[in-house]
Write a protein that holds these residues in place. Structure first.
Motif, PDB file in Angstrom:
ATOM      1  N   GLY A   1     -13.795 -36.695  23.016  1.00  0.00           N
ATOM      2  CA  GLY A   1     -12.442 -37.205  23.113  1.00  0.00           C
ATOM      3  C   GLY A   1     -12.095 -37.926  21.824  1.00  0.00           C
ATOM      4  N   VAL A   2     -10.835 -38.347  21.674  1.00  0.00           N
ATOM      5  CA  VAL A   2     -10.435 -39.058  20.463  1.00  0.00           C
ATOM      6  C   VAL A   2      -9.360 -40.089  20.776  1.00  0.00           C
ATOM      7  CG1 VAL A   2      -8.684 -37.310  19.842  1.00  0.00           C
ATOM      8  CG2 VAL A   2      -9.638 -38.806  18.068  1.00  0.00           C
ATOM      9  N   ALA A   3      -9.486 -41.241  20.137  1.00  0.00           N
ATOM     10  CA  ALA A   3      -8.484 -42.298  20.206  1.00  0.00           C
ATOM     11  C   ALA A   3      -7.984 -42.557  18.785  1.00  0.00           C
ATOM     12  CB  ALA A   3      -9.079 -43.569  20.800  1.00  0.00           C
ATOM     13  N   VAL A   4      -6.789 -43.131  18.663  1.00  0.00           N
ATOM     14  CA  VAL A   4      -6.217 -43.392  17.346  1.00  0.00           C
ATOM     15  C   VAL A   4      -5.770 -44.839  17.227  1.00  0.00           C
ATOM     16  CG1 VAL A   4      -5.451 -41.027  16.959  1.00  0.00           C
ATOM     17  CG2 VAL A   4      -3.926 -42.631  18.111  1.00  0.00           C
ATOM     18  N   ALA A   5      -5.713 -45.303  15.966  1.00  0.00           N
ATOM     19  CA  ALA A   5      -5.226 -46.642  15.665  1.00  0.00           C
ATOM     20  C   ALA A   5      -4.413 -46.590  14.382  1.00  0.00           C
ATOM     21  CB  ALA A   5      -6.382 -47.622  15.509  1.00  0.00           C
ATOM     22  N   ASP A   6      -3.488 -47.500  14.237  1.00  0.00           N
ATOM     23  CA  ASP A   6      -2.636 -47.586  13.052  1.00  0.00           C
ATOM     24  C   ASP A   6      -3.464 -47.927  11.810  1.00  0.00           C
ATOM     25  OD1 ASP A   6      -0.797 -49.655  11.265  1.00  0.00           O
ATOM     26  OD2 ASP A   6       0.357 -47.969  12.081  1.00  0.00           O
ATOM     27  N   LYS A   7      -2.964 -47.564  10.635  1.00  0.00           N
ATOM     28  CA  LYS A   7      -3.714 -47.802   9.401  1.00  0.00           C
ATOM     29  C   LYS A   7      -3.932 -49.284   9.109  1.00  0.00           C
ATOM     30  CE  LYS A   7       0.333 -47.484   6.308  1.00  0.00           C
ATOM     31  NZ  LYS A   7       0.888 -46.755   5.151  1.00  0.00           N
ATOM     32  N   LYS A   8      -3.140 -50.166   9.707  1.00  0.00           N
ATOM     33  CA  LYS A   8      -3.302 -51.609   9.507  1.00  0.00           C
ATOM     34  C   LYS A   8      -4.184 -52.242  10.580  1.00  0.00           C
ATOM     35  CE  LYS A   8       1.149 -52.194   7.168  1.00  0.00           C
ATOM     36  NZ  LYS A   8       2.454 -52.916   7.178  1.00  0.00           N
ATOM     37  N   THR A   9      -4.834 -51.439  11.374  1.00  0.00           N
ATOM     38  CA  THR A   9      -5.635 -51.932  12.490  1.00  0.00           C
ATOM     39  C   THR A   9      -6.746 -52.889  12.061  1.00  0.00           C
ATOM     40  OG1 THR A   9      -7.058 -51.268  14.329  1.00  0.00           O
ATOM     41  CG2 THR A   9      -7.185 -49.945  12.345  1.00  0.00           C
ATOM     42  N   ASP A  10      -7.099 -53.786  12.955  1.00  0.00           N
ATOM     43  CA  ASP A  10      -8.288 -54.611  12.760  1.00  0.00           C
ATOM     44  C   ASP A  10      -9.452 -54.062  13.579  1.00  0.00           C
ATOM     45  OD1 ASP A  10      -7.492 -55.223  15.318  1.00  0.00           O
ATOM     46  OD2 ASP A  10      -7.353 -57.385  15.004  1.00  0.00           O
ATOM     47  N   PHE A  11      -9.252 -52.904  14.185  1.00  0.00           N
ATOM     48  CA  PHE A  11     -10.250 -52.176  14.971  1.00  0.00           C
ATOM     49  C   PHE A  11     -10.582 -52.847  16.305  1.00  0.00           C
ATOM     50  CE2 PHE A  11     -11.479 -51.064  10.480  1.00  0.00           C
ATOM     51  CZ  PHE A  11     -10.905 -49.807  10.502  1.00  0.00           C
ATOM     52  N   SER A  12      -9.816 -53.835  16.701  1.00  0.00           N
ATOM     53  CA  SER A  12     -10.067 -54.517  17.966  1.00  0.00           C
ATOM     54  C   SER A  12      -9.646 -53.637  19.147  1.00  0.00           C
ATOM     55  CB  SER A  12      -9.315 -55.846  18.025  1.00  0.00           C
ATOM     56  OG  SER A  12      -7.919 -55.624  17.966  1.00  0.00           O
ATOM     57  N   ARG A  13      -9.979 -54.066  20.344  1.00  0.00           N
ATOM     58  CA  ARG A  13      -9.777 -53.258  21.547  1.00  0.00           C
ATOM     59  C   ARG A  13      -8.327 -52.825  21.746  1.00  0.00           C
ATOM     60  NH1 ARG A  13     -12.891 -51.859  25.730  1.00  0.00           N
ATOM     61  NH2 ARG A  13     -11.879 -51.306  27.684  1.00  0.00           N
ATOM     62  N   ASN A  14      -7.382 -53.710  21.504  1.00  0.00           N
ATOM     63  CA  ASN A  14      -5.973 -53.374  21.734  1.00  0.00           C
ATOM     64  C   ASN A  14      -5.409 -52.399  20.706  1.00  0.00           C
ATOM     65  OD1 ASN A  14      -5.804 -54.956  24.034  1.00  0.00           O
ATOM     66  ND2 ASN A  14      -5.146 -56.778  22.906  1.00  0.00           N
ATOM     67  N   SER A  15      -6.181 -52.108  19.659  1.00  0.00           N
ATOM     68  CA  SER A  15      -5.704 -51.203  18.606  1.00  0.00           C
ATOM     69  C   SER A  15      -5.753 -49.742  19.011  1.00  0.00           C
ATOM     70  CB  SER A  15      -6.552 -51.375  17.342  1.00  0.00           C
ATOM     71  OG  SER A  15      -6.479 -52.679  16.835  1.00  0.00           O
ATOM     72  N   TRP A  16      -6.671 -49.402  19.907  1.00  0.00           N
ATOM     73  CA  TRP A  16      -6.975 -47.998  20.163  1.00  0.00           C
ATOM     74  C   TRP A  16      -6.253 -47.451  21.386  1.00  0.00           C
ATOM     75  CZ3 TRP A  16      -9.382 -45.808  16.252  1.00  0.00           C
ATOM     76  CH2 TRP A  16     -10.176 -46.600  15.424  1.00  0.00           C
ATOM     77  N   LYS A  17      -5.687 -46.275  21.191  1.00  0.00           N
ATOM     78  CA  LYS A  17      -5.024 -45.548  22.274  1.00  0.00           C
ATOM     79  C   LYS A  17      -5.525 -44.105  22.275  1.00  0.00           C
ATOM     80  CE  LYS A  17      -2.418 -49.173  22.971  1.00  0.00           C
ATOM     81  NZ  LYS A  17      -2.677 -50.075  24.126  1.00  0.00           N
ATOM     82  N   LEU A  18      -5.701 -43.532  23.451  1.00  0.00           N
ATOM     83  CA  LEU A  18      -6.091 -42.130  23.507  1.00  0.00           C
ATOM     84  C   LEU A  18      -5.062 -41.267  22.783  1.00  0.00           C
ATOM     85  CD1 LEU A  18      -7.420 -41.298  27.097  1.00  0.00           C
ATOM     86  CD2 LEU A  18      -8.672 -41.095  24.936  1.00  0.00           C
ATOM     87  N   ALA A  19      -5.542 -40.391  21.908  1.00  0.00           N
ATOM     88  CA  ALA A  19      -4.634 -39.485  21.211  1.00  0.00           C
ATOM     89  C   ALA A  19      -4.254 -38.310  22.105  1.00  0.00           C
ATOM     90  CB  ALA A  19      -5.280 -38.964  19.933  1.00  0.00           C
ATOM     91  N   ALA A  20      -5.132 -37.991  23.053  1.00  0.00           N
ATOM     92  CA  ALA A  20      -4.874 -36.922  24.016  1.00  0.00           C
ATOM     93  C   ALA A  20      -5.639 -37.261  25.280  1.00  0.00           C
ATOM     94  CB  ALA A  20      -5.330 -35.576  23.457  1.00  0.00           C
ATOM     95  N   ASP A  21      -4.983 -37.181  26.413  1.00  0.00           N
ATOM     96  CA  ASP A  21      -5.630 -37.503  27.684  1.00  0.00           C
ATOM     97  C   ASP A  21      -6.370 -36.270  28.203  1.00  0.00           C
ATOM     98  OD1 ASP A  21      -6.442 -38.918  29.864  1.00  0.00           O
ATOM     99  OD2 ASP A  21      -4.541 -38.790  30.935  1.00  0.00           O
ATOM    100  N   ARG A  22      -7.318 -35.830  27.395  1.00  0.00           N
ATOM    101  CA  ARG A  22      -8.120 -34.635  27.683  1.00  0.00           C
ATOM    102  C   ARG A  22      -9.233 -34.578  26.662  1.00  0.00           C
ATOM    103  NH1 ARG A  22      -7.048 -31.148  23.545  1.00  0.00           N
ATOM    104  NH2 ARG A  22      -5.015 -31.330  22.514  1.00  0.00           N
TER     105      ARG A  22
END
Length: 271
Positions: free
Chosen positions: A186-207
């Motif tokens: 699976g894969v999750a994505v974060a914005d380029k300014k992310t601090d890599f914390s938990r709230n940064s990541w969102k599933l890029a595809a729910d599959r």
């Protein structure tokens, strides 16, 4: 877990090193007295190469007790063990073990992404950061990522690989189906300014973005390792569970989410 392919890629591109010298081997005997090191990931940091890798329990105890070793090199051929990352006291999420490191260098620091181990469906991805590449400070939001249980995943996340591509950070992970039988990516994505914390990541595809389809892949695809070339993302991955045998495949993507296999045969077969 799987032997990572980043080191392989680096060796192929260091054309200034004589061919004979490229036959690199590294082993760590610190844990059980026998040579054992797996899941290597290499970065160049402050004038030397650092390799992060999984080391086994001091005493075999099921799936518990895995930790992370650190080695350094000036030439990517000769390595010296320089450190070890063990569970931090008081952190329940990693007390049974941690392993399968993936690292990136960003703004003069090493960001390490690793997995907990020994928690079954509750294993998740964690994050730590270091100024020297050896001593790490845990992210206070750890674990930073695991998918919500659904029809395609039991909620587990292991084998972290983070890559920057087209303005975003992509976090690839291996998970299993609700029956805990089929391993997939699976894969999750974060914005380029992310601090890599938990709230940064969102599933890029729910599959799943890559799951076993070819006969040689058996019931498992895991251990994604990414490189960017010619505007595409290239993923080296492991097909089939350990010793089934496990072999290496390659897939590519224009968007980091939809992947096409380079071949229906292994890129690197066993043996």
């Amino acid at each position: 877990m799987i032997h990572r392919f980043v080191l392989l890629i680096i060796l192929f591109n260091l054309t200034s090193i004589p061919l004979k010298a490229q036959r690199m081997m590294f082993e760590d005997t610190s844990r059980i007295g026998l040579p054992y090191a797996k899941d290597p990931h290499v970065v160049k940091f402050k004038g030397r190469y650092l390799m992060y890798y999984s080391i086994p329990p001091r005493q075999w105890n099921g799936m518990e007790g895995w930790n992370i070793g650190i080695a350094e090199s000036q030439d990517v051929v000769n390595w010296k063990r320089v450190g070890e990352i063990t569970p931090q006291p008081g952190l329940a999420y990693e007390e049974k073990g941690l392993c399968a490191p993936g690292a990136i260098v960003r703004k003069g620091r090493v960001h390490l992404f690793y997995q907990t181990y020994g928690n079954g469906p509750k294993d998740a991805i964690c994050h730590a950061v270091s100024k020297d590449g050896i001593n790490f400070e845990r992210d206070k939001t750890n674990p930073i990522f695991n998918p919500e249980p659904s029809e395609w995943t039991c909620g587990r996340a292991i084998d972290a690989e983070v890559a920057y591509f087209k303005g975003k950070y992509y976090l690839y992970f291996a998970t299993r189906d609700p029956a805990f039988k089929i391993q997939k990516l699976g894969v999750a994505v974060a914005d380029k300014k992310t601090d890599f914390s938990r709230n940064s990541w969102k599933l890029a595809a729910d599959r799943s973005i890559l799951y076993p389809e070819q006969p040689w892949e058996g019931e498992c695809i895991e251990g994604a390792s990414i490189c960017i070339k010619d505007g595409k993302m290239w993923m080296f991955y492991a097909g089939a569970y350990n010793n089934s045998p496990q072999q290496i495949g390659v897939a590519y993507s224009q968007d980091g989410i939809n992947f096409t296999r380079l071949s229906d045969k292994p890129f690197k077969p066993n043996g």
